[in-house]
Scaffold this active site. Structure first.
Site, PDB file in Angstrom:
ATOM      1  N   GLU A  34      33.352  81.645   1.283  1.00 40.39           N
ATOM      2  CA  GLU A  34      34.376  80.620   1.070  1.00 40.39           C
ATOM      3  C   GLU A  34      35.485  81.412   0.801  1.00 40.39           C
ATOM      4  O   GLU A  34      35.592  82.363  -0.012  1.00 40.39           O
ATOM      5  CB  GLU A  34      34.219  79.672  -0.193  1.00 40.39           C
ATOM      6  CG  GLU A  34      32.836  78.797   0.102  1.00 40.39           C
ATOM      7  CD  GLU A  34      32.743  77.850  -0.977  1.00 40.39           C
ATOM      8  OE1 GLU A  34      33.323  78.037  -1.904  1.00 40.39           O
ATOM      9  OE2 GLU A  34      31.529  77.262  -0.917  1.00 40.39           O
ATOM     10  N   GLU A  44      36.739  72.189   5.580  1.00 45.10           N
ATOM     11  CA  GLU A  44      36.197  71.440   4.861  1.00 45.10           C
ATOM     12  C   GLU A  44      37.132  70.510   3.995  1.00 45.10           C
ATOM     13  O   GLU A  44      38.362  70.974   3.663  1.00 45.10           O
ATOM     14  CB  GLU A  44      35.258  71.970   3.796  1.00 45.10           C
ATOM     15  CG  GLU A  44      34.588  70.777   2.806  1.00 45.10           C
ATOM     16  CD  GLU A  44      33.590  71.111   2.085  1.00 45.10           C
ATOM     17  OE1 GLU A  44      32.972  72.242   2.214  1.00 45.10           O
ATOM     18  OE2 GLU A  44      33.225  70.148   1.139  1.00 45.10           O
TER      19      GLU A  44
HETATM   20  O1  KIV Z   1      26.976  74.931   1.275  1.00 44.81           O
HETATM   21  C1  KIV Z   1      26.978  73.933   2.363  1.00 44.81           C
HETATM   22  O2  KIV Z   1      26.210  73.163   2.699  1.00 44.81           O
HETATM   23  C2  KIV Z   1      28.301  74.206   2.952  1.00 44.81           C
HETATM   24  C3  KIV Z   1      28.863  73.101   3.972  1.00 44.81           C
HETATM   25  C4  KIV Z   1      29.174  71.925   3.454  1.00 44.81           C
HETATM   26  C5  KIV Z   1      29.822  73.790   5.057  1.00 44.81           C
HETATM   27  O3  KIV Z   1      29.221  75.058   2.632  1.00 44.81           O
END
Ligand code: KIV
Length: 306
Positions: free
Chosen positions: A130, A197
């Site tokens: 991220e 997201e």
């Molecule tokens: O951790 C997760 O499931 C994610 C998805 C929502 C993309 O990062």
């Protein structure tokens, strides 16, 4: 109604292994890319056999499997444990391990080491992290080590404390521009794909046109190269809340509760186990056993059949 099992052409059984190149090719051809999370062997096997392109062992594990309030407490060891199970279940899908909070934020060298663990110790084929421009150099270092990286921008749950909660991102002109710059920086760093997201649909489509790598949306509308959902949301297995963007394709939570209640009722009514669920011993062996115990006549245990 009986449901006919699907053949290999529908299940993906005969499809070749999915790689990062497969995703690039699908994007080029304009074919939607499918991605789902999985955290264990049976789910990974089902998802893989259903023909999903990419399986993400997401740090959402912390919430939907481990019962934490958010993703922040998930550790590398927990991620690796579940990633190993997933890699044993999936044969065809591209497998992506999600880098948990503090596994890459402190310094790029630690990020490369932890990214490498997903491939070396858990059978993953790529990692996801991220963050936008601030983590572009970290992503570049991981890619340089031979580990494909998927970026993740927009709502990045590991930053929930700086974002002020789980909120839709990119809703002002400066915030939208910042997300475009994040996407371009991650593409330049060598990311093979980007998760977008919880951002406005138009902005996600705009980013998807500006970058030359596949974009995978979650709460980002229909203009991305593909879609991802958390499998517990899709199957109706997580009831703490359902995000607006998550469509429930089944109510397995309700089905599980009904099955467990039926089991409890049958055990309490002595209707389970039935004859077909039990094992027998040949009569002569039973007699010999009783004789060896000094008991001449069969004495059935209460509730059992001889
Ligand atoms: O951790 C997760 O499931 C994610 C998805 C929502 C993309 O990062």
């Amino acid at each position: 109604m009986s449901v006919k099992p699907e053949g290999p052409e529908q299940t993906g059984g005969s499809r070749p292994k999915t790689t990062v190149l497969t995703l690039a090719e699908k994007r080029r051809r304009g074919e939607p890319i499918t991605m789902l999370t999985a955290y264990d062997y049976p789910t990974a096997k089902l998802v893989d056999e259903a023909g999903i392109d990419t399986i993400l062992v997401g740090d959402s594990l912390g919430m939907v499997v481990l019962g934490h309030p958010n993703t922040l407490s998930v550790t590398m060891e927990e991620m690796l444990h579940h990633a190993r199970a997933v890699s044993r279940g999936a044969k065809r899908a591209l497998l992506i391990g999600d880098m948990p909070f503090m596994s890459y934020q402190s310094d790029p060298a630690a990020a490369v080491r932890n990214g490498g663990r997903f491939l070396q110790e858990a059978g993953m084929e790529a990692v996801k992290l991220e963050g936008g421009r601030a983590f572009a150099e970290t992503a570049r270092a991981i890619v340089r080590a031979g580990i494909p990286v998927q970026g993740h921008i927009g709502l990045t749950p590991q930053s929930m404390n700086t974002l002020g909660g789980w909120r839709v991102q990119g809703r002002s002109a400066p915030a939208a521009k910042a997300l475009v710059e994040d996407a371009l920086a991650l593409e330049d760093a060598g990311c093979f794909s980007l998760v977008l997201e919880s951002i406005p649909e138009g902005l996600a489509a705009y980013i998807s046109e500006r970058v030359a790598i596949p974009t995978i949306g979650i709460g980002a509308g229909a203009g991305t190269s593909g879609q991802v959902l958390v499998i517990h949301d899709l199957l109706g297995l997580f009831d703490r809340f359902t995000p607006k963007f998550a469509k429930r394709y089944a109510e397995l939570g309700q089905a599980m509760t009904a099955a467990v209640r039926a089991y409890r009722d049958e055990v309490e009514a002595r209707a389970f186990p039935a004859h077909e669920h039990t094992y027998a011993i040949p009569d002569e062996e039973w007699r010999a056993f009783l004789a060896s115990m000094g008991e001449a006549f069969p004495k059935p245990v209460k509730g059992s059949r001889p």
